[in-house]
Design an enzyme around this catalytic site. Structure first.
Site, PDB file in Angstrom:
ATOM      1  N   GLY A  92     -10.318   7.520   2.590  1.00 12.84           N
ATOM      2  CA  GLY A  92     -11.274   6.656   3.277  1.00 12.84           C
ATOM      3  C   GLY A  92     -12.275   7.437   4.107  1.00 12.84           C
ATOM      4  CG  HIS A 140      -6.992   8.872   7.909  1.00 17.68           C
ATOM      5  ND1 HIS A 140      -7.644   7.871   8.588  1.00 17.68           N
ATOM      6  CD2 HIS A 140      -7.403  10.036   8.474  1.00 17.68           C
ATOM      7  CE1 HIS A 140      -8.418   8.404   9.524  1.00 17.68           C
ATOM      8  NE2 HIS A 140      -8.286   9.714   9.478  1.00 17.68           N
ATOM      9  N   GLY A 141      -7.325  10.180   4.360  1.00 18.83           N
ATOM     10  CA  GLY A 141      -8.248  11.205   3.884  1.00 18.83           C
ATOM     11  C   GLY A 141      -9.244  10.662   2.884  1.00 18.83           C
ATOM     12  CG  HIS A 178      -1.793  -1.166   1.337  1.00 22.54           C
ATOM     13  ND1 HIS A 178      -1.435  -2.278   2.063  1.00 22.54           N
ATOM     14  CD2 HIS A 178      -3.003  -1.436   0.792  1.00 22.54           C
ATOM     15  CE1 HIS A 178      -2.399  -3.174   1.970  1.00 22.54           C
ATOM     16  NE2 HIS A 178      -3.355  -2.699   1.208  1.00 22.54           N
ATOM     17  N   GLY A 185     -10.524  -2.433  18.154  1.00 19.86           N
ATOM     18  CA  GLY A 185      -9.203  -2.215  17.573  1.00 19.86           C
ATOM     19  C   GLY A 185      -8.047  -2.662  18.444  1.00 19.86           C
ATOM     20  CB  THR A 236      -8.294   0.658  10.491  1.00 24.28           C
ATOM     21  OG1 THR A 236      -7.405  -0.362  10.050  1.00 24.28           O
ATOM     22  CG2 THR A 236      -8.350   0.652  12.004  1.00 24.28           C
TER      23      THR A 236
END
Length: 577
Positions: free
Chosen positions: A404, A401-402, A217, A486, A444
């Site tokens: 998602g 992250h942004g 990734h 988590g 996640t």
């Protein structure tokens, strides 16, 4: 660079649609992914694999006789949601149970685990297994922490071939564990990959240098070296893997190994063959007998320029399973007998949420309108900061992250608007938004934000107007739920570092009689302070953990996005009073 796309947010769905149209002999589309066109033979264990898009032929290209019975396909570089996985598993199930297999990434572990719980609750016999072949992501003493890369193929293949032999579920699981324990991979890359719609790659490598041991990734590698010749690259790959032999292989001399030389996207087949000629020679010099080698693109990363080498050390049983015939869109081996009469096993392809909206009080419906306004503010905030969140995440993670968060918050806003139009109360609106966020975002953050919104929805319900105490209780339960799911705690450099002080501050302020808006303001300030403080922490969880030192001085992306969201919600509460 990925040049051909329409809407970047629709890329994964459109790619899967085109893949299915091109390979109808092997697969058919179901909600969340694909299953074998002819179905799973009745009484056979269904091996369902999955992960994010962007790695073709993993995962959809490995569905077919002799290999997977189904594949759950998430968004780009994001795990499929629990709902998607459950849908594919139900469609593939033929009465003998389901083995869910995936690479060992936090989002996949969370979503596949949740899917397994839901399937078990429906009476399906189900097991999960995470592949952990990448030796660069953790040391020999921490193999359970390693991520799964191109070793997915031999491990998936072993389990699927065992299922084809008619073995029961627990024996198929044991085969997967055995194959995984004897599989090791190591990779290098010369440039990063660029996601659809992105203006620059997730990571870059200095001119004339290569990243050693990076993830599929774009997770940073364990170091950099000068760009090698093909022979030098082969010596690095082979030499590194021969230094770590699995239990049961005391010396490579006389051992047999399945060999996979994998191209990550931009290294072409002729280049791979140049490297493989030396890989084969070096393994022969070490006394290793190569069994049915695979050279090509098996687990890719869009346009990443790089290669990985995988060795699965075989015994008689693993060799038989590795050599067993397979017929899939992207992996074919040997000759299979006549196909069984096509039969559609498993549940019908219908995983839509057509549950009627429960009756709600007028007060709860009024509160639902405020919740929708808050979710709109959340989506707008995430959209404005998506690139910033991606840059923060890319320091030691994969930089998505942004992306998602944007997918998840947008989906939650839309689901909430639909629910409000149907007369939903605050609780139902939030739970539908939770499912949409988890389903669309994957990864996640999708699982964790789904947990947060669902906890709030459960606490608020549909019967009465929400009180400050019920809101605080919902946030407290969200904090506990995220930690349970988590496994992170304060100090691990995750969103938990913000969620816990936010929840604790809100609960304390509400208990003292502070009005909700003021209490939320106080808690949002605590969240902002805690998010900034994560810059001084070293990560102990997630993809950033192997590169902890890289993130020192940078806040955690999940913590920062949560702090931004708490402040956006406060603005809605303030304007509502």
């Amino acid at each position: 660079m990925t040049r051909l796309f329409n809407d970047p947010a629709a890329f994964a769905d459109e790619a899967l649609e085109g893949f299915t149209a091109a390979h109808r002999r092997w697969v058919r589309s179901v909600t969340g992914g694909v299953v074998r066109a002819a179905g799973t033979p009745r009484g056979q264990v269904a091996v369902v694999i999955g992960g994010g898009s962007g790695h073709y032929p993993a995962f959809s290209g490995l569905v077919g006789r002799g290999l997977a019975h189904g594949a759950a396909v998430g968004n780009v570089f994001a795990s499929p949601s629990a709902r998607q996985i459950r849908s594919v598993a139900r469609a593939a199930h033929a009465g003998a149970g389901v083995l869910l297999m995936y690479g060992n990434y936090a989002g996949d572990v969370l979503h596949f685990g949740q899917a397994a719980e839901r399937l078990a609750g429906e009476g399906v016999d189900v097991r999960t297994f995470a592949v952990t072949d990448d030796i660069s992501s953790a040391g020999p003493a921490d193999t359970a922490q390693r991520r799964g890369i191109a070793g997915d193929l031999p491990v998936f293949k072993a389990a699927a071939a065992a299922a084809e032999e008619g073995l029961p579920l627990d024996e198929v699981l044991a085969v997967a564990a055995h194959a995984n324990a004897r599989t090791r991979s190591f990779g290098i890359a010369f440039s990063g990959c660029t996601l659809p719609g992105a203006g620059e790659p997730l990571f870059t490598v200095p001119e004339g240098r290569m990243a050693v041991g990076l993830g599929i990734h774009g997770e940073p590698g364990i170091g950099e070296e000068a760009v090698p010749t093909a022979d030098e690259a082969a010596r690095l790959l082979v030499g590194t893997l021969l230094k770590e032999l699995p239990d049961g292989v005391s010396t490579p001399e006389g051992a047999r190994a399945a060999v996979v030389l994998n191209g990550l996207g931009s290294v072409k087949y002729e280049e791979l063959f140049v490297v493989y000629r030396t890989v084969a020679a070096l393994l022969a010099e070490a006394g290793v007998e190569i069994v049915d080698p695979e050279v090509g693109e098996l687990v890719t990363s869009f346009d990443m320029a790089g290669v990985s080498l995988t060795l699965t050390w075989l015994d008689d049983r693993l060799e038989r399973l590795w050599r067993a015939p397979a017929d899939t869109p992207a992996h074919r081996k040997g000759a299979l007998g006549a196909d069984e009469t096509p039969t559609r096993t498993g549940a019908a392809d219908d995983d839509s949420d057509d549950t009627p909206v429960p009756a709600a009080s007028a007060a709860s419906r009024e509160a639902a309108a405020t919740v929708l306004t808050a979710l709109r503010a959340v989506a707008d905030t995430v959209d404005r900061h998506a690139e910033e969140l991606g840059r923060i995440d890319a320091v030691a993670g994969d930089g998505d992250h942004g992306i998602g968060m944007r997918r998840g918050s947008t989906a939650a806003r839309r689901a909430a608007a639909d629910a409000l139009a149907l007369g939903a109360g605050a609780g139902t609106l939030l739970t539908r938004a939770a499912d949409a966020w988890a389903d669309r975002a994957g990864g996640t953050s999708g699982a964790l934000w789904g947990t947060v919104l669902r906890a709030l929805g459960t606490a608020l319900g549909d019967d009465d107007a929400p009180t400050a105490a019920r809101v605080a209780a919902g946030v407290t339960e969200a904090s506990a739920g995220v930690r349970r799911l988590g496994g992170a705690e304060v100090g691990d450099k995750t969103m938990v570092d913000v969620l816990v002080p936010f929840a604790d501050t809100l609960a304390a302020a509400v208990t003292d009689g502070t009005p909700l808006t003021d209490a939320w303001d106080r808690a949002a300030h605590a969240a902002e302070t805690a998010a900034a403080a994560t810059a001084g922490l070293l990560p102990r969880k997630g993809r950033a953990r192997p590169h902890a030192e890289k993130s020192l001085g940078t806040p955690d992306a999940g913590a920062h996005s949560l702090a931004l969201i708490t402040r956006a919600v406060h603005a809605v509460l303030r304007n509502d009073h």
